[in-house]
Design a protein around this motif. Structure first.
Motif, PDB file in Angstrom:
ATOM      1  N   ALA A   1     123.923-105.562 -96.866  1.00 23.52           N
ATOM      2  CA  ALA A   1     125.357-105.236 -96.924  1.00 23.52           C
ATOM      3  C   ALA A   1     125.735-104.538 -98.232  1.00 23.52           C
ATOM      4  CB  ALA A   1     126.184-106.504 -96.745  1.00 23.52           C
ATOM      5  N   HIS A   2     125.017-104.847 -99.312  1.00 26.42           N
ATOM      6  CA  HIS A   2     125.293-104.241-100.620  1.00 26.42           C
ATOM      7  C   HIS A   2     124.014-103.582-101.121  1.00 26.42           C
ATOM      8  CE1 HIS A   2     127.888-107.828-100.120  1.00 26.42           C
ATOM      9  NE2 HIS A   2     128.831-106.976-100.491  1.00 26.42           N
ATOM     10  N   PRO A   3     123.691-102.398-100.588  1.00 26.66           N
ATOM     11  CA  PRO A   3     122.388-101.785-100.912  1.00 26.66           C
ATOM     12  C   PRO A   3     122.239-101.476-102.403  1.00 26.66           C
ATOM     13  CG  PRO A   3     123.510-100.609 -99.125  1.00 26.66           C
ATOM     14  CD  PRO A   3     124.509-101.553 -99.728  1.00 26.66           C
ATOM     15  N   LEU A   4     121.093-101.827-102.952  1.00 28.01           N
ATOM     16  CA  LEU A   4     120.778-101.497-104.345  1.00 28.01           C
ATOM     17  C   LEU A   4     120.320-100.046-104.412  1.00 28.01           C
ATOM     18  CD1 LEU A   4     118.711-104.669-105.327  1.00 28.01           C
ATOM     19  CD2 LEU A   4     120.943-104.015-106.254  1.00 28.01           C
ATOM     20  N   PRO A   5     120.511 -99.393-105.569  1.00 29.25           N
ATOM     21  CA  PRO A   5     120.048 -98.009-105.702  1.00 29.25           C
ATOM     22  C   PRO A   5     118.551 -97.902-105.413  1.00 29.25           C
ATOM     23  CG  PRO A   5     121.308 -98.678-107.640  1.00 29.25           C
ATOM     24  CD  PRO A   5     121.145 -99.894-106.793  1.00 29.25           C
ATOM     25  N   CYS A   6     118.157 -96.838-104.743  1.00 29.79           N
ATOM     26  CA  CYS A   6     116.753 -96.484-104.485  1.00 29.79           C
ATOM     27  C   CYS A   6     116.062 -97.375-103.446  1.00 29.79           C
ATOM     28  CB  CYS A   6     115.907 -96.484-105.762  1.00 29.79           C
ATOM     29  SG  CYS A   6     116.696 -95.628-107.124  1.00 29.79           S
ATOM     30  N   VAL A   7     116.761 -98.360-102.893  1.00 28.85           N
ATOM     31  CA  VAL A   7     116.158 -99.234-101.889  1.00 28.85           C
ATOM     32  C   VAL A   7     116.217 -98.555-100.528  1.00 28.85           C
ATOM     33  CG1 VAL A   7     116.464-101.405-100.604  1.00 28.85           C
ATOM     34  CG2 VAL A   7     116.495-101.407-103.101  1.00 28.85           C
TER      35      VAL A   7
ATOM     36  N   PHE B   1     111.329 -99.584-101.759  1.00 29.22           N
ATOM     37  CA  PHE B   1     112.113 -98.632-102.544  1.00 29.22           C
ATOM     38  C   PHE B   1     111.366 -97.318-102.711  1.00 29.22           C
ATOM     39  CE2 PHE B   1     109.760 -98.985-106.530  1.00 29.22           C
ATOM     40  CZ  PHE B   1     109.137-100.223-106.405  1.00 29.22           C
ATOM     41  N   ASP B   2     112.117 -96.303-103.115  1.00 28.42           N
ATOM     42  CA  ASP B   2     111.553 -94.982-103.376  1.00 28.42           C
ATOM     43  C   ASP B   2     111.205 -94.920-104.863  1.00 28.42           C
ATOM     44  OD1 ASP B   2     111.160 -92.347-104.108  1.00 28.42           O
ATOM     45  OD2 ASP B   2     112.776 -91.556-102.852  1.00 28.42           O
ATOM     46  N   PRO B   3     109.899 -94.958-105.217  1.00 29.48           N
ATOM     47  CA  PRO B   3     109.537 -95.061-106.632  1.00 29.48           C
ATOM     48  C   PRO B   3     109.958 -93.842-107.465  1.00 29.48           C
ATOM     49  CG  PRO B   3     107.566 -94.752-105.279  1.00 29.48           C
ATOM     50  CD  PRO B   3     108.708 -94.928-104.343  1.00 29.48           C
ATOM     51  N   ILE B   4     109.900 -92.656-106.863  1.00 32.38           N
ATOM     52  CA  ILE B   4     110.283 -91.446-107.614  1.00 32.38           C
ATOM     53  C   ILE B   4     111.774 -91.509-107.955  1.00 32.38           C
ATOM     54  CG2 ILE B   4     110.405 -88.918-107.500  1.00 32.38           C
ATOM     55  CD1 ILE B   4     107.527 -89.944-107.553  1.00 32.38           C
ATOM     56  N   ALA B   5     112.580 -91.899-106.954  1.00 29.97           N
ATOM     57  CA  ALA B   5     114.026 -92.028-107.183  1.00 29.97           C
ATOM     58  C   ALA B   5     114.307 -93.117-108.216  1.00 29.97           C
ATOM     59  CB  ALA B   5     114.733 -92.341-105.867  1.00 29.97           C
TER      60      ALA B   5
ATOM     61  N   LEU C   1     108.873-100.871-111.618  1.00 30.99           N
ATOM     62  CA  LEU C   1     108.733-102.208-111.021  1.00 30.99           C
ATOM     63  C   LEU C   1     109.643-103.243-111.682  1.00 30.99           C
ATOM     64  CD1 LEU C   1     104.910-102.613-110.262  1.00 30.99           C
ATOM     65  CD2 LEU C   1     106.785-102.515-108.605  1.00 30.99           C
ATOM     66  N   ASP C   2     109.660-103.240-113.044  1.00 31.26           N
ATOM     67  CA  ASP C   2     110.472-104.246-113.733  1.00 31.26           C
ATOM     68  C   ASP C   2     111.964-104.027-113.481  1.00 31.26           C
ATOM     69  OD1 ASP C   2     108.352-105.630-114.712  1.00 31.26           O
ATOM     70  OD2 ASP C   2     108.292-104.565-116.639  1.00 31.26           O
ATOM     71  N   ALA C   3     112.393-102.776-113.508  1.00 29.49           N
ATOM     72  CA  ALA C   3     113.811-102.474-113.278  1.00 29.49           C
ATOM     73  C   ALA C   3     114.229-102.898-111.869  1.00 29.49           C
ATOM     74  CB  ALA C   3     114.067-100.981-113.478  1.00 29.49           C
ATOM     75  N   MET C   4     113.361-102.623-110.889  1.00 33.00           N
ATOM     76  CA  MET C   4     113.671-103.011-109.515  1.00 33.00           C
ATOM     77  C   MET C   4     113.695-104.538-109.389  1.00 33.00           C
ATOM     78  SD  MET C   4     114.290-100.288-107.789  1.00 33.00           S
ATOM     79  CE  MET C   4     114.577-101.218-106.305  1.00 33.00           C
ATOM     80  N   ARG C   5     112.723-105.181-110.062  1.00 30.47           N
ATOM     81  CA  ARG C   5     112.653-106.639-110.027  1.00 30.47           C
ATOM     82  C   ARG C   5     113.943-107.244-110.585  1.00 30.47           C
ATOM     83  NH1 ARG C   5     107.373-107.313-112.288  1.00 30.47           N
ATOM     84  NH2 ARG C   5     106.257-107.507-110.326  1.00 30.47           N
ATOM     85  N   GLU C   6     114.397-106.694-111.701  1.00 31.59           N
ATOM     86  CA  GLU C   6     115.632-107.190-112.321  1.00 31.59           C
ATOM     87  C   GLU C   6     116.839-106.976-111.428  1.00 31.59           C
ATOM     88  OE1 GLU C   6     116.728-105.913-116.349  1.00 31.59           O
ATOM     89  OE2 GLU C   6     114.594-106.176-116.839  1.00 31.59           O
TER      90      GLU C   6
END
Lengths: 243, 335
Positions: free
Chosen positions: A44-50, A64-68, A79-84
């Motif tokens: 419902a609340h999509p995170l950026p790049c997911v 997620f789209d790693p390049i984006a 990885l760490d930014a997405m994890r956070e």
């Protein structure tokens, strides 16, 4: 309710384009509920790049789209930014879902040409086919997860008396709408597909609608499902009406 | 303007960058197996990277063009020709009206991508033009092309096509192409064994050290029944430390799954959304296009890298694609 608490989730990498959020190793009621809520929140609340959020029994996988993501977070390793970001979203997910549980009725014509394996299952379970139908239509099932093919919901809640091993040789083609039992699980095949489950009946209800982008599948994880026995005449009427 | 399929080839399907966002409903992603060749082919004809291209497999089709068109061919070289005149790879090509483009078999690699300026006129299904062979939807009637099928370019992009035709055919009437190409962006396909970089998988720790070493030290042969859903590998059996029961969960393209027999399966573009086998490794995103070009019968040599190394390699390639995109925009602006 004893198990209302869950431990903080652990987040593992699945390659370089997905993270797996693990809420537990076993399927307790609390783990399943948390998986549902978090998946609903992330959808419902999509995170950026997911690109995809996929709930399963005890985990939610976030693709997620790693390049984006590298560009979005200005990092060489996203990885760490997405994890956070995911951990942050989980912290904001309410413990209790506001979503009303939907109960979906699936009409099924049992046995005969629609359920070729009904005798095999009845014999294995040492019951009559009538008793089999009664036991299959009694519980309220829950959609644990979707997978295998579009709209295929793994249903939990099958009466243990009906548990039957899969067929020795899988069928090359199980017809759309077939209702099957595989081990202690039951499900409906939303499209013609190969399959090894014992087929006990067929529903005229279309569970996958490829032209409906807003809701292509009837089932979603967390839905409740009830099977209702119908006869061949009603099957034909419903099937004609669905067209 | 239409493109008639005179011979279908082994398996020719329409693919784009995939049907993302619906995996929670069990809807697979599908899409081009070799994403880089797909994107390059689109870039070369002035398309958005999301437009559908034709994915050719091992033996290409014969296509007849009823009007002038601009196409580009990337990926495995399937020896495309018009009247026995070979067509160049990795360049935009003006194909004249009436031309019959004949593809054959590649000497190296498995899949080629053919883009047409303007893109193919195909209604998206669930947000994508990719063919879902298993579900029978998307692409051209949900199936691989057959003899007699007719494809059309998108009308709304006609102006773009006209500009490309003009750019390429100032002094020619037949086939025309520029004297430059983007061959440096070609993928490093090799004759077998093909090196493929992998990352430790979700269940890496569940495998004994000797088994992990076997995966990266031995060669794995791609079995003949491998397809867009998955590559079955034949080599040293990989056995988990104990019988490893894994609950079904979401999987990714490139996941190296280990079923009970120990012969790994690498999930490819048409994989199911969920899987229940332990995942010993995952092919690094940067090498998925290479993996897509390995043919059944060929061998793979896995090499373990870190996620950082994988991202670094991806970044270099994205920069390369970015430069190509820019220089093409400059050329097109000169028309």
């Amino acid at each position: 309710m004893a198990e209302t608490e869950t431990t903080p989730p652990q987040i593992f990498a699945l390659g370089d384009r997905a993270l797996v959020v693990e809420f537990g190793r076993t399927q307790t009621a609390a783990v399943i509920a948390r998986v549902r809520n978090v998946a609903e929140h992330l959808l419902a609340h999509p995170l950026p790049c997911v690109t995809d959020v996929v709930p399963a029994y005890a985990v939610v996988t976030v693709h997620f789209d790693p390049i984006a993501a590298m560009a979005h977070y200005h990092v060489a390793n996203p990885l760490d930014a997405m994890r956070e970001a995911i951990a942050g979203a989980i912290a904001k997910t309410p413990e209790i879902s506001k979503r009303r549980v939907r109960t979906i009725e699936i009409p099924v014509c049992y046995g005969g040409e629609f359920g070729e394996d009904i005798e095999v299952v009845a014999k294995h379970c040492r019951i009559t086919t009538d008793e089999l139908v009664r036991l299959h239509t009694t519980p309220t099932y829950e959609v644990a997860m979707l997978g295998f093919v579009p709209g295929f919901g793994y249903l939990s809640g099958l009466d243990r008396k009906l548990a039957t091993p899969r067929r020795d040789t899988p069928r090359k083609r199980v017809v759309t709408g077939s209702v099957g039992i595989g081990g202690d699980q039951t499900a409906v095949y939303p499209m013609d597909s190969p399959g090894g489950w014992q087929v006990i009946g067929r529903t005229p209800k279309a569970l996958f609608r490829v032209d409906d982008i807003a809701s292509p599948t009837v089932l979603r994880a967390g839905d409740h499902v009830r099977f209702v026995a119908i006869d061949a005449a009603e099957y034909a009427r419903t099937k004609a009406g669905a067209r | 303007m239409s493109i008639e399929v005179e011979r279908a080839g082994l398996q020719t399907t329409l693919q784009d960058l995939g049907r993302t966002g619906m995996q929670h409903l069990g809807v697979p992603v599908n899409g081009a197996m070799d994403e880089i060749s797909h994107r390059l082919a689109n870039l070369l004809v002035g398309n958005d990277e999301h437009e559908a291209t034709l994915e050719l497999t091992l033996n290409g089709p014969t296509l007849r063009f009823t009007e002038d068109a601009v196409i580009a061919i990337c990926g495995a070289n399937m020896g495309g020709s018009v009247d026995r005149q070979p067509l160049p790879w990795y360049r935009p090509i003006r194909v004249p009206s009436g031309a019959r483009v004949v593809f054959g078999r590649p000497a190296i690699g498995c899949r080629a991508y053919v883009a047409i300026s303007g893109g193919f006129a195909i209604e998206p299904v669930l947000g994508s033009r990719s063919t879902a062979l298993m579900g029978g939807y998307g692409g051209y009637l949900g199936r691989a092309l057959k003899k007699g099928d007719v494809l059309f370019p998108r009308r709304e992009h006609e102006a773009q096509t006209i500009r490309w035709v003009r750019l390429l055919s100032r002094s020619h009437h037949g086939i025309a192409f520029p004297n430059w190409s983007v061959s440096r962006a070609r993928m490093p396909y090799r004759v077998s064994p093909q090196p493929v970089r992998i990352l430790a998988g979700r269940h890496w720790q569940a495998f004994p050290v000797a088994v992990r070493e076997a995966l990266t030290q031995g060669l794995y042969k791609v079995a003949l029944d491998s397809d867009r859903m998955g590559y079955r590998l034949e080599g040293t059996a990989l056995e988990a430390r104990r019988s490893h029961d894994v609950l079904s969960e979401s999987v990714v393209m490139g996941a190296v799954q280990v079923p009970p027999g120990g012969q790994p399966i690498v999930l490819m573009a048409d994989h199911q959304t969920t899987g229940g086998y332990p995942i010993i490794a995952v092919v690094a995103s940067v090498d998925l296009p290479v993996m897509a070009q390995v043919r059944p019968g060929e061998e793979i040599q896995f090499r373990m890298i870190t996620a950082e190394e994988g991202y670094a390699a991806s970044t270099i390639r994205e920069h390369q694609l970015g430069r190509i995109r820019q220089s093409l925009a400059v050329k097109l602006a000169q028309v």
